[in-house]
Design a protein around this motif. Structure first.
Motif, short mmCIF file in Angstrom:
data_model
loop_
_atom_site.label_atom_id
_atom_site.label_comp_id
_atom_site.label_asym_id
_atom_site.label_seq_id
_atom_site.Cartn_x
_atom_site.Cartn_y
_atom_site.Cartn_z
N UNK A 158 0.84 -1.20 0.00
CA UNK A 158 0.00 0.00 0.00
C UNK A 158 0.87 1.25 0.00
N UNK A 159 1.89 1.27 0.85
CA UNK A 159 2.80 2.42 0.93
C UNK A 159 3.53 2.64 -0.40
N UNK A 198 -5.94 2.88 -0.54
CA UNK A 198 -6.62 2.20 0.55
C UNK A 198 -6.70 0.71 0.25
N UNK A 199 -6.46 -0.10 1.25
CA UNK A 199 -6.71 -1.53 1.16
C UNK A 199 -7.85 -1.78 2.12
N UNK A 220 -14.12 -2.07 5.54
CA UNK A 220 -13.30 -1.47 6.60
C UNK A 220 -11.87 -1.26 6.09
N UNK A 221 -11.25 -0.20 6.53
CA UNK A 221 -9.88 0.11 6.11
C UNK A 221 -8.90 -0.83 6.81
N UNK A 276 -9.78 8.42 5.95
CA UNK A 276 -10.99 9.23 6.05
C UNK A 276 -11.80 9.22 4.75
N UNK A 277 -11.21 8.80 3.65
CA UNK A 277 -11.90 8.76 2.36
C UNK A 277 -12.79 7.52 2.20
N UNK A 278 -12.56 6.51 2.98
CA UNK A 278 -13.26 5.24 2.84
C UNK A 278 -14.79 5.37 2.86
#
Length: 194
Positions: free
Chosen positions: A155-156, A167-168, A174-175, A185-187
């Motif tokens: 992810x990084x 995001x994964x 759920x994040x 916060x975008x999830x």
């Protein structure tokens, strides 16, 4: 990304001189089209640098305003006029029309073969493709190395390679991992899309 008019203008061996369109040097040149046709637009896709010597204009200067208008409507990158071939200098009517329709007009030096301009565009396109492949292979290697250490590292690395956020999410939305952390916060805003 195709080369820009500015990149061609900065190639000293081409000896190009910008006559109009100082604000258009960022335009990308998709290809070079050499044409002495009265209306080359049926053979253009847009984004071309159209090169001409005006050989058909020697006996009678056509309506260059209409010529440039049609080329502008075709969204060409610019016009290159071969100076001192059939005319002592670039016709003022061509300069005025290019200025009116916001088309970049380049004067091509008498000693610069049109083929040299085409070869430089081809060289720059090939260079860009080569650099793109190198970037893709480097990203693939970096992602493969990251995969060996686990999902957070992938992810990084992916966020770094994309220059954005990643995001994964678990199957329930759920994040699990976010890069950067603030991307979590975008999830909730993605729930409908997912």
């Amino acid at each position: 990304m195709p080369p820009t008019l500015g990149a061609l203008l900065r190639t000293p061996s081409l000896r190009l001189r910008l006559l109009t369109g100082q604000d258009r040097t960022h335009r990308q040149v998709e290809w070079v089209a050499v044409s002495e046709l009265a209306d080359p637009t049926p053979y253009l896709a847009g984004g071309e640098l159209v090169l001409t010597t005006g050989v058909r204009w020697v006996d009678r200067l056509p309506d260059l305003r209409d010529y440039v208008r049609r080329l502008a409507e075709r969204d060409i990158a610019g016009i290159g006029f071969g100076a001192a071939v059939n005319f002592d200098h670039t016709p003022e009517e061509l300069v005025a029309a290019a200025e009116e329709f916001g088309v970049a007009l380049l004067e091509v030096h008498r000693l610069t073969p049109f083929m040299a301009v085409g070869k430089e565009v081809s060289r720059l396109l090939a260079q860009e493709e080569y650099e793109g492949l190198n970037r893709a292979f480097a990203a693939q290697r970096a992602l493969t190395r990251a995969a060996l250490t686990g999902a957070p590292a992938v992810v990084e690395r992916l966020a770094r390679e994309l220059g954005g956020w990643v995001l994964l999410l678990s199957p329930d939305g759920a994040v699990r991992h976010a890069a950067p952390a603030s991307a979590a916060a975008r999830a909730p805003g993605l729930a409908d899309e997912l």
